[in-house]
Design a protein around this motif. Structure first.
Motif, PDB file in Angstrom:
ATOM      1  N   LEU A  21       0.824  -1.210   0.000  1.00 63.37           N
ATOM      2  CA  LEU A  21       0.000   0.000   0.000  1.00 63.37           C
ATOM      3  C   LEU A  21       0.858   1.260   0.000  1.00 63.37           C
ATOM      4  O   LEU A  21       0.523   2.255  -0.657  1.00 63.37           O
ATOM      5  N   GLY A  22       1.973   1.229   0.698  1.00 63.23           N
ATOM      6  CA  GLY A  22       2.895   2.363   0.670  1.00 63.23           C
ATOM      7  C   GLY A  22       3.488   2.569  -0.711  1.00 63.23           C
ATOM      8  O   GLY A  22       3.593   3.702  -1.203  1.00 63.23           O
ATOM      9  N   LEU A  23       3.861   1.486  -1.365  1.00 64.50           N
ATOM     10  CA  LEU A  23       4.412   1.564  -2.715  1.00 64.50           C
ATOM     11  C   LEU A  23       3.378   2.075  -3.708  1.00 64.50           C
ATOM     12  O   LEU A  23       3.668   2.943  -4.540  1.00 64.50           O
ATOM     13  N   ILE A  24       2.150   1.577  -3.596  1.00 63.97           N
ATOM     14  CA  ILE A  24       1.065   2.040  -4.474  1.00 63.97           C
ATOM     15  C   ILE A  24       0.803   3.526  -4.253  1.00 63.97           C
ATOM     16  O   ILE A  24       0.617   4.288  -5.211  1.00 63.97           O
ATOM     17  N   THR A  25       0.805   3.951  -3.010  1.00 62.06           N
ATOM     18  CA  THR A  25       0.588   5.368  -2.692  1.00 62.06           C
ATOM     19  C   THR A  25       1.694   6.229  -3.292  1.00 62.06           C
ATOM     20  O   THR A  25       1.427   7.279  -3.889  1.00 62.06           O
ATOM     21  N   ALA A  26       2.940   5.784  -3.133  1.00 63.06           N
ATOM     22  CA  ALA A  26       4.073   6.544  -3.681  1.00 63.06           C
ATOM     23  C   ALA A  26       3.970   6.654  -5.200  1.00 63.06           C
ATOM     24  O   ALA A  26       4.229   7.721  -5.772  1.00 63.06           O
ATOM     25  N   ALA A  82      10.369   6.096  -1.248  1.00 64.19           N
ATOM     26  CA  ALA A  82      10.846   5.153  -0.229  1.00 64.19           C
ATOM     27  C   ALA A  82      10.357   5.570   1.150  1.00 64.19           C
ATOM     28  O   ALA A  82       9.971   4.724   1.966  1.00 64.19           O
ATOM     29  N   SER A  83      10.352   6.880   1.412  1.00 70.73           N
ATOM     30  CA  SER A  83       9.882   7.375   2.713  1.00 70.73           C
ATOM     31  C   SER A  83       8.417   7.049   2.944  1.00 70.73           C
ATOM     32  O   SER A  83       8.028   6.617   4.033  1.00 70.73           O
ATOM     33  N   VAL A  84       7.586   7.240   1.920  1.00 70.53           N
ATOM     34  CA  VAL A  84       6.162   6.938   2.053  1.00 70.53           C
ATOM     35  C   VAL A  84       5.965   5.438   2.229  1.00 70.53           C
ATOM     36  O   VAL A  84       5.163   4.992   3.064  1.00 70.53           O
ATOM     37  N   GLY A 136       4.733   0.954   5.890  1.00 65.61           N
ATOM     38  CA  GLY A 136       5.095  -0.418   6.235  1.00 65.61           C
ATOM     39  C   GLY A 136       5.629  -0.628   7.630  1.00 65.61           C
ATOM     40  O   GLY A 136       5.519  -1.712   8.191  1.00 65.61           O
ATOM     41  N   MET A 137       6.204   0.406   8.219  1.00 66.13           N
ATOM     42  CA  MET A 137       6.842   0.238   9.523  1.00 66.13           C
ATOM     43  C   MET A 137       5.902   0.671  10.650  1.00 66.13           C
ATOM     44  O   MET A 137       5.190   1.653  10.530  1.00 66.13           O
ATOM     45  N   GLY A 184       9.454   1.072  -9.828  1.00 65.68           N
ATOM     46  CA  GLY A 184       9.484  -0.285 -10.365  1.00 65.68           C
ATOM     47  C   GLY A 184      10.279  -1.258  -9.515  1.00 65.68           C
ATOM     48  O   GLY A 184      10.257  -2.435  -9.752  1.00 65.68           O
ATOM     49  N   ALA A 185      10.992  -0.752  -8.511  1.00 65.72           N
ATOM     50  CA  ALA A 185      11.730  -1.635  -7.610  1.00 65.72           C
ATOM     51  C   ALA A 185      10.734  -2.336  -6.705  1.00 65.72           C
ATOM     52  O   ALA A 185       9.744  -1.765  -6.289  1.00 65.72           O
ATOM     53  N   ARG A 186      11.006  -3.579  -6.409  1.00 67.70           N
ATOM     54  CA  ARG A 186      10.082  -4.344  -5.571  1.00 67.70           C
ATOM     55  C   ARG A 186      10.331  -4.065  -4.119  1.00 67.70           C
ATOM     56  O   ARG A 186      11.470  -4.038  -3.670  1.00 67.70           O
ATOM     57  N   ALA A 187       9.241  -3.896  -3.358  1.00 63.69           N
ATOM     58  CA  ALA A 187       9.366  -3.650  -1.920  1.00 63.69           C
ATOM     59  C   ALA A 187       9.427  -4.948  -1.167  1.00 63.69           C
ATOM     60  O   ALA A 187       8.879  -5.923  -1.538  1.00 63.69           O
TER      61      ALA A 187
END
Length: 118
Positions: A45-50, A61-63, A68-69, A115-118
């Motif tokens: 969800l953080g990656l999608i939001t970013a 990365a911050s978002v 995630g944390m 495009g980097a995987r989280a």
């Protein structure tokens, strides 16, 4: 990263003794599946939001990390104090904590590149 993983293993020490003497494979698998699902969803969800906000690498990365944390140590303390006779209840929390740290390492290691995987 090593210190964080070591702390997770030390916290797991109280659970592993009883679990190793009376193993419950179904409980272990269930704990890992639940922990991986919840952890994966929060970072995804953080990656999608970013991506939806079209953020650059460091901001993305911050978002992703912000979503995630969280403090899973507080959960471990709460469980330990309220259910001291059931250490196996800590398995999902400890698995989540370990997976969370590994996922955070991947996000930081990827540098928040699109495009980097989280």
């Amino acid at each position: 990263m090593v210190g964080s993983l070591l702390l997770t293993y030390i916290n797991a020490g109280g659970v592993l003794g009883p679990f190793l003497t009376h193993p419950e494979p179904v409980l272990l698998v269930a704990a890992l599946v639940v922990a991986a699902t919840v952890c994966g969803l929060s970072f995804t969800l953080g990656l999608i939001t970013a991506r939806a906000l079209r953020l650059d690498g460091p901001a993305g990365a911050s978002v992703t990390l912000a979503c995630g944390m969280n403090n899973s140590s507080a959960s471990a303390v709460l469980i330990t104090t309220t259910l001291p006779d059931r250490p196996h209840v800590l398995l999902p929390v400890l698995a989540y904590s370990l997976l969370q740290k590994v996922a955070a390492g991947r996000v930081v290691g990827a540098g928040g590149r699109p495009g980097a995987r989280a």
